[in-house]
Design an enzyme around this catalytic site. Sequence first.
Site, PDB file in Angstrom:
ATOM      1  N   ASP A  37       0.786  -1.071  -0.372  1.00  0.00           N
ATOM      2  CA  ASP A  37       0.442   0.133  -0.147  1.00  0.00           C
ATOM      3  C   ASP A  37       1.110   0.906  -0.001  1.00  0.00           C
ATOM      4  O   ASP A  37       2.369   1.224   0.247  1.00  0.00           O
ATOM      5  CB  ASP A  37      -1.209   0.049   0.777  1.00  0.00           C
ATOM      6  CG  ASP A  37      -0.142   0.330   2.653  1.00  0.00           C
ATOM      7  OD1 ASP A  37       0.914  -1.083   2.898  1.00  0.00           O
ATOM      8  OD2 ASP A  37      -0.627   0.493   3.381  1.00  0.00           O
ATOM      9  N   GLU A  86      -0.067  -1.223   5.477  1.00  0.00           N
ATOM     10  CA  GLU A  86       0.991  -0.648   6.526  1.00  0.00           C
ATOM     11  C   GLU A  86       0.660   1.334   6.878  1.00  0.00           C
ATOM     12  O   GLU A  86       1.073   1.820   7.668  1.00  0.00           O
ATOM     13  CB  GLU A  86       2.915  -0.795   6.210  1.00  0.00           C
ATOM     14  CG  GLU A  86       3.423  -0.786   7.090  1.00  0.00           C
ATOM     15  CD  GLU A  86       4.402   0.951   6.457  1.00  0.00           C
ATOM     16  OE1 GLU A  86       5.005   1.019   8.148  1.00  0.00           O
ATOM     17  OE2 GLU A  86       3.605   1.690   6.085  1.00  0.00           O
TER      18      GLU A  86
HETATM   19 ZN   LIG Z   1       6.782   1.875   3.942  1.00  0.00          ZN
HETATM   20 ZN   LIG Z   2       5.503   4.305   4.309  1.00  0.00          ZN
END
Ligand SMILES: [Zn+2]
Ligand SMILES: [Zn+2]
Lengths: 476, 476
Positions: B100, B167
């Site tokens: 992501d 993340e």
């Molecule tokens: Zn990263």
């Molecule tokens: Zn990042």
Amino acid sequence: NNPMDKFFAEVDKAVPASIDLLRAAVSIPSISADPANRPDVVRMAGFLAEQLENLGCSTVEQRALGKQPDKPDLDLPPIVLAQYGEDEGKKTILVYGHYDVQPALKDDGWNTDPFTLTIDEETGRMYGRGSTDDKGPVLGWICALQAYKKAGIEVPVNIKFCLEGMEEYGSEGLDDLIREEKDKFFNGVDAVCISDNYWLGTTKPCLTYGLRGVSYFNITIAGPAADLHSGVFGGTVHEPLTDLSHIFASLVLPNGTITIPGIMDQVAPLTDSERSLYQNLTFSMHELESALGSQTQICEGVEETLMRRWRYPSLSLHGIEGAFSASGAKTVIPAKVQGKFSIRTVPDMEPDHLTSLVKNHVNAVFEGLGSKNTCSVTCLHEGRPWVASPDHWNYRAASTAVQSVFGVSPDLTREGGSIPVTLTFEQELGVNVLLLPMGRNDDGAHSVNEKLDRGNYVEGIKLLGAYLWEVARVET
Amino acid sequence: NNPMDKFFAEVDKAVPASIDLLRAAVSIPSISADPANRPDVVRMAGFLAEQLENLGCSTVEQRALGKQPDKPDLDLPPIVLAQYGEDEGKKTILVYGHYDVQPALKDDGWNTDPFTLTIDEETGRMYGRGSTDDKGPVLGWICALQAYKKAGIEVPVNIKFCLEGMEEYGSEGLDDLIREEKDKFFNGVDAVCISDNYWLGTTKPCLTYGLRGVSYFNITIAGPAADLHSGVFGGTVHEPLTDLSHIFASLVLPNGTITIPGIMDQVAPLTDSERSLYQNLTFSMHELESALGSQTQICEGVEETLMRRWRYPSLSLHGIEGAFSASGAKTVIPAKVQGKFSIRTVPDMEPDHLTSLVKNHVNAVFEGLGSKNTCSVTCLHEGRPWVASPDHWNYRAASTAVQSVFGVSPDLTREGGSIPVTLTFEQELGVNVLLLPMGRNDDGAHSVNEKLDRGNYVEGIKLLGAYLWEVARVET
Ligand SMILES: [Zn+2]
Ligand SMILES: [Zn+2]
Ligand SMILES: [Zn+2]
Ligand SMILES: [Zn+2]
């Protein structure tokens, strides 16, 4: 047999057509603040010009105003100038209104599409951006003249229209045009009428004889060349948004007190006679609470609240351009932020002096922060406060008209908002200016879910027509 | 004759294909923070799964994680789990990465479309959201394995891939999966390697053995039911943005000092031996200035600057949701504002204790404002700080690999940013975790014009391959 009864009946008959007209106007997103919407603003001018031509105005002009000062590639929208009637035996009323609107996005929290007029049949509320500010009132004049026509009644005054498309973005170009046309198009104007404000509450009409001014400021704090990752750079770099937050906090207290030194010294002192004007107004704190939808008012009393709205300055922080503003959790250090705030001004504040007080204060606070970023303050636009005499024939005619449509005497009010052109007309044309509102104080102009009540629209059209009728009859 | 030379030659031959692969990945706007982009995040998972299948992974699974806790209607993107090689005679390295990316809009100030990989042929910079964080490194592993294959060299270790898609939004669901798969998919892992950070400067590779944590906070101040017109209501109502500005200013000083009581008491004291680690690092203030694009650093010295980045907490204000954030001059009183800020954390700060310090402080400051608005503070996500031992065989293998690809010994660094999973892997799997960065410190992760240098990509692919080679050989 009052000829106005026939006029009123025609207004009532034409309600569906009047609402259709408003729907068509609301569907044009004439947002003056956003350059991307400039073609819509221009389209809205054309829409009004066509309506005025259909009415039988003798001249209808869309006056070009050149480029927008802060966007040298962008044409300003035109001002629509039109003349209805040229009878030297009649008084001439100058009607001002604006056809641009505030920005609006469904995502801001609108319950309906802001550019689709949506009527709640139960309450009669007509939702849409510009419904009350200021497309409803502008179309109100047109609908009133249409009803005169259908009723077969000759309009007893001449009307000059001046409709602008930059009111929500500083009325760029308007003052120049007024000065230029002072002895030409505006020659012969006896008084001005503007319908671009709101009733004090939600039940009783009012005439408005005072307005606060506004000075809008932008503080730009810039540091790094681009946004930074707060993990990598946090703690090692002066962050523009930190600087700006400290400056924001130095401008105003949560209780509304402006903390920029010198500003309150400029405010005209409150006299006893002025205080007495605040004692018989149709306003309750309940109406304020209902307009707020909360109980977050600063004062508990009507008088103090209205004084804070009408005759004391206020400072509102509007927001920040350049910082993270979406939903979610972005860990960014914004490289450049622009803090926006404005100060509502009252007699005897002077805009130039105010700007220098603001700049001195912000620069001094920034200096004290010890930041290596840069800080600059600009005044994006300014408009002075205005106060008129409510004893003038223009006000007395309007008062009689309110009596004939609503059966009550209007409140005599001031307003917290600013319509800078009011002062320009008064000063340049040397005539009385009347503010004759159509909407209610809970209409939500500039906010989400802006609305105009159907009743206010319909009775407002009657009021505008009755006002023209009374202007022709009032003792001067 | 080093077999790695043949591997390196294959990496060089495959450069156009490797760049094409990165271009395809960057073109998928897999923004985890924006629910509207969730299908793109899912599409990105499928893209990687396909690549891993083509490589010949024995299992490739896209593991569903259920709904997103703060958006109960929204499916989390899957975690891609894949296994390459199952030889019990080989070490097993767990490779973690994320697919992501941070939000990115052209209008934020990008010179090129953020989702079109754009190569500046002169500098070799490859611009695009996710180029360096973290699509380049994730594809680096895939390209390295492809080069092994083409070179006809057997990969000397087993690899388990764990690639997540949340993340940048708190790694929702990841910790649960790690705990759940601890003795299943993750069984037999000897060490972890993560390529999701950056060189200390722009010229020399490094191995990273410490990370700050992060706790991300949201302060919601709400008052009126809808946005208000500042002319009508300014001065009479408690304005949420005024309250928030005072709270923001109470959190941090322009020189970076956190002013929330109690926080600095939690920071592990600096020892003399720790201080000595800061004295031989390849870093100059010039590199920092060039990464900033400005001279707005808080400290003049390298040591103090790196300590502030690595071993002291910092607080960054990110922005405000709900306030006016566009260009122009809107005179609105925002009804509800959400202030976003985060604190980078270091040993021995405890997230729960930090959250309670933050809440106590914000509530006390708000209390002192005397506002009738409401204020609430939430911690949107948190990740603890992490420090590992750089003497472990995992670090020694990587150090030898750096020597063989770049001809230098790597810097041993910590990082200011947070990769919460690092600590989870260490704690749950009980193995050493190595951070082996591919990009440079001026890549602009999370910022506009994010880039990865072509050289870093190509040599990075070689480094990842060489690391696997050395892991098989290093003395344990
Ligand atoms: Zn990263
Ligand atoms: Zn990042
Ligand atoms: Zn208006
Ligand atoms: Zn307006």
